[in-house]
Design an enzyme around this catalytic site. Sequence first.
Site, short mmCIF file in Angstrom:
data_model
loop_
_atom_site.label_atom_id
_atom_site.label_comp_id
_atom_site.label_asym_id
_atom_site.label_seq_id
_atom_site.Cartn_x
_atom_site.Cartn_y
_atom_site.Cartn_z
N GLU A 254 -25.21 5.86 92.19
CA GLU A 254 -24.76 5.82 90.80
C GLU A 254 -25.18 7.11 90.09
O GLU A 254 -26.19 7.72 90.46
CB GLU A 254 -25.37 4.62 90.07
CG GLU A 254 -24.95 3.28 90.65
CD GLU A 254 -25.62 2.09 89.98
OE1 GLU A 254 -25.23 0.96 90.28
OE2 GLU A 254 -26.53 2.31 89.15
N LYS A 256 -26.89 9.53 87.37
CA LYS A 256 -28.08 9.45 86.51
C LYS A 256 -27.77 10.09 85.17
O LYS A 256 -27.60 11.30 85.06
CB LYS A 256 -29.29 10.14 87.16
CG LYS A 256 -30.57 9.89 86.38
CD LYS A 256 -31.78 10.50 87.03
CE LYS A 256 -33.05 10.00 86.34
NZ LYS A 256 -33.02 10.13 84.87
N ARG A 261 -32.79 3.93 78.17
CA ARG A 261 -32.63 2.62 78.81
C ARG A 261 -32.47 1.55 77.75
O ARG A 261 -33.15 1.57 76.72
CB ARG A 261 -33.89 2.37 79.64
CG ARG A 261 -33.84 1.17 80.57
CD ARG A 261 -33.38 1.56 81.94
NE ARG A 261 -33.58 0.48 82.90
CZ ARG A 261 -34.58 0.45 83.77
NH1 ARG A 261 -35.47 1.41 83.80
NH2 ARG A 261 -34.67 -0.54 84.64
N ARG A 276 -37.07 0.48 76.84
CA ARG A 276 -37.95 0.56 77.99
C ARG A 276 -39.38 0.16 77.61
O ARG A 276 -40.14 -0.36 78.39
CB ARG A 276 -37.94 2.00 78.52
CG ARG A 276 -38.63 2.20 79.85
CD ARG A 276 -38.91 3.69 80.06
NE ARG A 276 -37.74 4.51 79.91
CZ ARG A 276 -36.98 4.92 80.93
NH1 ARG A 276 -37.28 4.57 82.15
NH2 ARG A 276 -35.93 5.69 80.70
N GLU A 305 -27.67 2.31 80.55
CA GLU A 305 -28.16 3.55 79.95
C GLU A 305 -27.25 3.90 78.79
O GLU A 305 -26.02 4.00 78.95
CB GLU A 305 -28.14 4.68 80.99
CG GLU A 305 -28.80 5.95 80.55
CD GLU A 305 -30.31 5.96 80.81
OE1 GLU A 305 -30.94 7.00 80.58
OE2 GLU A 305 -30.85 4.91 81.23
N ARG A 422 -42.16 0.12 89.84
CA ARG A 422 -41.52 1.36 90.26
C ARG A 422 -41.53 1.33 91.78
O ARG A 422 -42.60 1.33 92.40
CB ARG A 422 -42.30 2.57 89.73
CG ARG A 422 -41.69 3.90 90.11
CD ARG A 422 -42.55 5.04 89.60
NE ARG A 422 -42.48 5.16 88.16
CZ ARG A 422 -43.21 6.02 87.45
NH1 ARG A 422 -44.07 6.81 88.05
NH2 ARG A 422 -43.09 6.08 86.15
N LYS A 428 -34.42 8.17 92.53
CA LYS A 428 -33.71 9.16 91.72
C LYS A 428 -33.75 10.53 92.40
O LYS A 428 -34.74 10.89 93.05
CB LYS A 428 -34.29 9.23 90.31
CG LYS A 428 -35.77 9.54 90.23
CD LYS A 428 -36.25 9.44 88.78
CE LYS A 428 -37.77 9.63 88.71
NZ LYS A 428 -38.28 9.48 87.33
#
Length: 579
Positions: A254, A256, A261, A276, A305, A422, A428
């Site tokens: 996808e 970025k 967020r 976030r 996003e 995480r 990413k």
Amino acid sequence: MMKVLNNKQYMQFSRFASYLQKLESVSSRNLMTNLLAELIKKLAPEETFFATHLLLGSLEAPYKKIDFNIAERIVLKILAFSFKKDHQTIQALYKKTGDLGDVAYTLSSQDITSTISISNTYKHLKNIALIQGEGSVEKKILLFVKLLNSLDALSKKYVIRIVLGRLRLGFSDMTILDAISVAEVGNKSLRSEIERAYNLSCDIGLITETYKKQGLSGLRAIKITPGIPIRMAGAERLESPEEIFKKLGRCAIEPKYDGFRIQVHKIDKIVMSFSRNLENTSQMFPDIIKTAEALPFKNIIFEGEAVGFDPKKAAFLPFQETIQRKRKHNIEKVAQLIPLKVFVYDILFIENQEVWQKPFHERRKILQEVFKKTSSPVFSLCEQTTANNALQIQQEFNRFINLGLEGLVAKKLNSPYRAGKRSFAWVKFKKSMAQKTVDTFDCVIMGYYAGRGKRTKLGIGAFLVGIYDPDAEEFLSVAKIGTGLSDEEWITLYRTLKKLRLPSRPQNYKVTKELAPNAYVQPKLVVEIGADEITKSPVHKAGFALRFPRFIRLRPDKRPEQATTTKELKHMYLVQTQL
């Protein structure tokens, strides 16, 4: 409704304050955890909610956003009234101690005892915080003076620190989760199970209260509830398409986006949005709320996003323009100037069914069905392709960069949503990595240095930043920043940092004497920092330093605990040495 407890049956605030004093005096994470476990054991179930929030200097969960809105100057007045001293005397003591809590302690009679309970102290503090409207400052002062006059010296010290947001005992909600495990079984082995409940409820007071009343079975019963934010999943980073494919195998790719967020909740006809940081941002985004109200679903939670978009040029706006939408004033006007597009990429809950534990590829199919049924100028399903090899990952990355995007996010197809984690379920890969340069760093401002020479008039000449060690819950210095801001930006930053000043270095700040700033500040501001490379350093407590560091931008969308971690920095250094 808040239940007020009988003082004779429950822990007195003075005893609670003695625990705060003990916690302030130790720096060992294990000692802190054991002290908290001891406290949790001694608290009655009905008072654990109040005590746990006060331990963190709060009244409620972050998404409820209950602030005291009492500035230093107001506390100076409160102390003057309470101790019947003139303003100059209070000001002189404050200048000497640097802490208004210590001022109250110094002026208090050590012979005064207090029998007020934790719960009743909490009740008074919450009543003070909820006062609004005309004459609210005067009402707050009167109620605060009344509360102070009922407290002993040590209790006054900590109540004032709580109200000013300066309790900062050197631990976070994560240490409290460890303490619950220690209280239950004598070690931290239950941490992951307890954390799961916290990730879905985002309320540390609720977690401790549920544990005390119902034990682990109560925590296991906690589920997603629309209207209560879920702690958001995070992505790890890798430095090449080859590494990504080796780690994830066949994966979803996808774009970025360089936005912020957002987690959207719809409960019947009510729509709420969360950041976030778990902040309720519903009032800030009327365009998002109105569009989500029209979705043909009764209950739904999804993430995306939000990016500023220029419809005339059909181009995305830079982050610094997009972030202007996060405001409390002139909301409608700015919404017209900076329209938002929300690229939706995950779904956690729909029509009374939790779907966050389903594999990502199944959640994607649900998303496609949801947004196939709606046509919206605000919401768009995030573009996605599937990569079967590293070359396809590279090709998608090149395409996104040519579109002016930051890079890509690769996602493991069979992974559940990792709430509050995480992990390598998401990876990413950004432009700076592909260019064989060091990526940017999200750092926390720890303190600042007085301006010299041309910057004397600015009040600030540089600031110290650190990275985060999640295991020790400590911030470790990594760079001293003196470039990247205009004079106007330096002045604005100085005004902000002055309000966050602390009288001394917090226990969880690791800084060498050589780098000690003129003033330490609360860990509130996250900044994005650029640098030419990472070098080993005997001076910075991170063990590494950023060479030629420079300020890029503020990151108000991130909490201090979401800063670059020690583990990430070490990994980035190792990658850099191989370039």
